[in-house]
Design a protein around this motif. Structure first.
Motif, PDB file in Angstrom:
ATOM      1  N   LYS A  11      11.850  -3.699  12.540  1.00  0.00           N
ATOM      2  CA  LYS A  11      10.432  -3.590  12.882  1.00  0.00           C
ATOM      3  C   LYS A  11      10.184  -2.305  13.645  1.00  0.00           C
ATOM      4  N   ALA A  13      -5.004   2.230   8.908  1.00  0.00           N
ATOM      5  CA  ALA A  13      -5.010   1.222   7.843  1.00  0.00           C
ATOM      6  C   ALA A  13      -4.058   1.630   6.728  1.00  0.00           C
ATOM      7  N   PHE A  14      -4.039   2.925   6.431  1.00  0.00           N
ATOM      8  CA  PHE A  14      -3.163   3.431   5.381  1.00  0.00           C
ATOM      9  C   PHE A  14      -1.690   3.278   5.773  1.00  0.00           C
ATOM     10  N   MET A  40       0.236  26.657 -10.447  1.00  0.00           N
ATOM     11  CA  MET A  40      -0.501  27.754 -11.072  1.00  0.00           C
ATOM     12  C   MET A  40       0.451  28.885 -11.462  1.00  0.00           C
ATOM     13  N   GLU A  80       0.332  -0.060   5.034  1.00  0.00           N
ATOM     14  CA  GLU A  80       0.991  -0.291   3.750  1.00  0.00           C
ATOM     15  C   GLU A  80       2.436   0.190   3.807  1.00  0.00           C
ATOM     16  N   GLU A 104      -3.900  11.480   4.220  1.00  0.00           N
ATOM     17  CA  GLU A 104      -2.704  11.198   3.439  1.00  0.00           C
ATOM     18  C   GLU A 104      -2.018  12.464   2.947  1.00  0.00           C
ATOM     19  N   TYR A 152      -0.203  23.095  -5.578  1.00  0.00           N
ATOM     20  CA  TYR A 152      -1.087  23.699  -6.585  1.00  0.00           C
ATOM     21  C   TYR A 152      -0.673  25.130  -6.888  1.00  0.00           C
ATOM     22  N   VAL A 172      -9.022   5.500  12.425  1.00  0.00           N
ATOM     23  CA  VAL A 172      -8.755   4.108  12.073  1.00  0.00           C
ATOM     24  C   VAL A 172      -8.358   4.005  10.604  1.00  0.00           C
ATOM     25  N   GLU A 173      -8.954   4.861   9.774  1.00  0.00           N
ATOM     26  CA  GLU A 173      -8.655   4.831   8.339  1.00  0.00           C
ATOM     27  C   GLU A 173      -7.176   5.133   8.096  1.00  0.00           C
ATOM     28  N   ARG A 223       2.547  -5.865  13.412  1.00  0.00           N
ATOM     29  CA  ARG A 223       3.762  -5.483  12.699  1.00  0.00           C
ATOM     30  C   ARG A 223       4.794  -4.835  13.611  1.00  0.00           C
ATOM     31  N   CYS A 224       4.381  -4.495  14.828  1.00  0.00           N
ATOM     32  CA  CYS A 224       5.285  -3.738  15.693  1.00  0.00           C
ATOM     33  C   CYS A 224       5.825  -4.581  16.838  1.00  0.00           C
TER      34      CYS A 224
END
Lengths: 461, 308
Positions: free
Chosen positions: B35, B157-158, B86, B161, B73, B82, B153-154, B201-202
């Motif tokens: 954990k 949330a990522f 290219m 996973e 992300e 990229y 916060v986003e 989870r921690c």
């Protein structure tokens, strides 16, 4: 041991610490891994798996000894050093006291205190009555000790000494005896306090605790008792956390805004102008709020919980301005929300009452709206969400729905939260029916469940 | 791998990290229950240091992800290169022309080209960022996610996973699972409340300022050149300052800086003059410095700092 840990987790939950099933499972795994021989390690293992917030540590520290304590010092046998003759004397002297005191003194002298089961039974009886107010545990302990005869202990010990002196017991033996009895009394007090604490805690954790399924969330604000409000105050943080993660997830999954040509050109300069990356304008998701609240007496609980939610969710709101209306309208210091969020509810309402003192039938939103248009119209622009929190009861004063109409035209969204159901909107002095056509949405917030759903809606749509 | 709690403690000590019983217990549990550890506490108490020490003690590489507002992300997980894509298309123009030379129509050419698409979205052009690096590593690693409270916060949330399954999906490549589950440490200065799901989870570890004895040991270990008596005085002063009502109280790292400063100016004892000269190492606000000087000048005990 597993049962005890599960019970402990339930106890923490009842005391307002958020512990999930997964976390208590972790605690079991951890203790299985580390064993329970070393108390410090055991404690650390439970704390790291069950408590995830520094400010909940005091609760943990308070409850841990109740569930895993030693149960106070064991009692000592005071008669050990006495000669058989002296033991006889003591026995005779004890017999002269009445039943209750005799038993207490017997416990204290013989070293055979009440068994844990007896203690538990005694504590349970007291705890049943007092489980609603755990902060009274001290007081409950006192009353239980009194019932056991502790209040008269000193006096009776003096009598006992005199009797033993008359019977001819040596001064040395008496002092020896007395010393041990006093130590035993302290230990017994500790045992009782611990037993009471545990029972109160057990009783509390046995009461229904799931907020969402319990009645208390669906009880009308007006019908909440003092104890209900107290419980909701503790539980509201859990609710807010649920709201917050839901809002965050929805923001994450929500669509981005329109195509952003300027940003795209800038981002693709490094590829020689070939549009490899497309940029989109991000929807501004956090609303800028102007909250107008009816602070009449009947609205107080709704206002309190609304401000609590606003305080806890302030990171989901880009800007907020608070207005209170009663006979007239004034702007409130946003600090009021902070006070309420920090449980200084009485102080906060005292401050509000200083500006808006109680008057019978004084609510006049029409007048309030005029003041708003005169003095505070700069608070709103095309990006503002205006939120009214009130029952729309104007005591037959002018409703000034035309001003609401004008306001709606100027702002992004006009939302109304009312504690009354739709059928009451036409009833008596209620002007809700006049305002309703100019609101982008009207939500009925008769209880905390509805209020949180309405706030959820406000933040995500 | 640590064998038991005492082993954790010894290992961390060897890396010059003084671990309390609690810290060692949590690290041991984290390793065995797989954990992540969430460490919170005031800045400068050695939260990040713990991850570094643990990595060294285990002999594993440390991969660090520093969080900041707006981290997304592509900065944390992976990005397609990229520019490289290219460049390769330009260089391979002749080869491409060869492949497409015998196609009759545009549709044919597109179909032919799309068959070769995989080449351009392969691991060759994948730029792994810290999280993906940690997952794809061939040996077990220690992953430090620093100051998670600064990220949005986003992003939190990522992160969920990844922290729950240790795997990510990259649309062009499929799912990548960790070869070895990394040991994960998250730090937070508590500037905002973290989400429940993440906390659940921690394992939780609150690191506070050390008590006198611990701090003295840290100073002795990290700044061995400082005279014993002087070290004791210095730590005492710092502990005293922490009890004052200051805008920013000195952290452990500042204590260590101060200790080094004391060696540098060859101080014999901590008198008013030494203090006046070096106090700015400890305190970073003019008002705090003035307040501390006043207090030290009087030489009396400071009022206890109120904790909110």
């Amino acid at each position: 041991m597993d049962d005890r840990i599960t019970e402990f987790a339930r106890g923490l939950r009842a005391a307002g610490v958020r512990v999930s099933v997964a976390e208590s499972a972790d605690a079991l795994l951890a203790t299985r891994l580390l064993g329970i021989q070393d108390k410090e390690t055991f404690r650390d293992a439970l704390r790291t798996t069950l408590v995830k917030e520094g400010k909940d540590f005091p609760v943990f520290d308070k409850l841990f000894p109740l569930y895993f304590g030693s149960g106070g010092q064991p009692l000592q046998d005071a008669t050990e050093d006495l000669t058989p003759g002296e033991q006889n004397m003591l026995q005779q002297a004890l017999e002269s006291f009445d039943d209750r005191l005799q038993q207490l003194l017997d416990w204290l002298t013989s070293g055979d205190g009440p068994t844990p089961e007896e203690l538990q039974a005694m504590a349970q009886e007291t705890a049943d009555r007092w489980a609603d107010s755990p902060h009274k545990a001290m007081w409950v302990t006192q009353s239980m000790l009194r019932e056991m005869g502790f209040s008269q202990l000193e006096q009776k010990l003096q009598e006992l000494i005199e009797k033993l002196q008359q019977m001819g017991m040596s001064q040395e033996s008496i002092e020896n005896l007395l010393g041990i009895v006093r130590t035993n009394a302290t230990s017994l007090r500790e045992q009782v306090a611990e037993a009471v604490g545990l029972e109160v805690q057990r009783e509390r954790s046995n009461r229904p605790s799931d907020l969402n399924t319990s009645d208390i969330m669906h009880k009308p604000f007006g019908a909440l008792s003092e104890a209900d409000v107290e419980r909701l105050r503790i539980e509201i943080r859990k609710l807010v956390n649920q709201l917050r993660s839901r809002v965050a997830l929805r923001h994450k999954r929500g669509k981005d805004g329109r195509f952003d040509p300027k940003g795209t050109i800038r981002a693709n300069l490094r590829y020689g102008g070939v549009p490899v990356e497309l940029k989109f304008k991000r929807n501004k998701l956090k609303p800028s709020l102007v909250l107008l609240m009816d602070v009449s007496r009947s609205m107080e609980p709704v206002v309190e919980f609304m401000l609590r939610l606003m305080y806890e969710l302030n990171d989901q709101i880009s800007k907020i301005r608070l207005f209170a209306y009663y006979a007239d309208l004034t702007e409130l210091d946003p600090h009021i929300a902070t006070m309420i969020g920090n449980d200084q509810v009485d102080d906060a309402f005292f401050a509000i009452r200083h500006i808006h003192p109680y008057q019978p039938y004084a609510t006049d939103l029409g007048n309030g709206l005029e003041t708003f248009f005169h003095k505070h119209l700069n608070a709103v622009d095309g990006r503002t969400t205006v939120l009214f929190l009130g029952d729309g009861r104007n005591n037959y004063n002018a409703s000034r729905a035309d001003l609401i109409k004008e306001l709606q035209r100027r702002v992004k969204r006009l939302v109304w939260f009312t504690p009354e159901r739709e059928i009451q909107w036409f009833d008596g002095d209620c002007d809700m029916h006049a305002y309703e056509p100019y609101c982008d949405s009207v939500a009925v917030v008769g209880n905390l469940a509805q209020l949180s759903a309405a706030v959820d809606n406000l933040l995500t749509s | 791998m640590f064998k038991d709690i005492a082993d954790v403690r010894k290992g961390l000590n060897q890396q010059q990290y003084i671990a309390s019983q609690e810290i060692s217990t949590v690290v041991f549990l984290s390793q065995n229950l797989c954990k992540p550890i969430l460490t919170e506490g005031p800045p400068g108490v050695g939260k990040t240091e713990l991850a570094k020490a643990a990595a060294k003690a285990l002999g594993r590489p440390l991969i660090r992800l520093q969080c900041y507002e707006g981290l997304d992300e592509s900065k944390a997980l992976y990005e397609w290169e990229y520019a490289k894509q290219m460049l390769y298309t330009q260089l391979l123009r002749d080869t491409l022309r060869g492949i497409l030379s015998d196609t009759a129509s545009l549709t044919d050419a597109v179909t032919r080209l799309s068959a070769e698409e995989d080449v351009f979205f392969s691991e060759n052009f994948l730029l792994p960022r810290p999280l993906l690096t940690a997952l794809m590593a061939d040996e077990p690693v220690v992953l430090l996610i620093d100051e998670i409270d600064r990220a949005d916060v986003e992003f939190e949330a990522f992160l969920l996973e990844i922290l729950s399954d240790f795997q990510v999906s990259i649309p062009e490549l499929g799912t990548i699972s960790a070869k070895h589950e990394p040991m994960v440490l998250l730090t937070s200065n508590n500037t905002r409340e973290l989400g429940e799901a993440l906390k659940r989870r921690c394992l939780y570890l609150y690191v506070d300022y050390p008590v006198f004895d611990e701090e003295l040991e840290i100073v002795r270990l990290k700044v061995p050149g400082l005279d014993q008596e002087l070290a004791r005085q210095a730590v005492q002063t710092v502990q005293q300052l922490r009890r004052m009502d200051l805008r920013k109280v000195p952290s452990i790292s500042e204590t260590l800086d101060w200790a080094r400063a004391l060696i540098a100016i060859n101080a014999r004892q901590i008198d008013e003059e030494t203090l006046a000269n070096t106090l700015t190492v400890l305190l970073k606000y003019e008002a705090d410095v003035a307040k501390a000087k006043r207090m030290m000048g009087r030489g009396d005990n400071p009022p206890r700092r109120r904790r909110g």
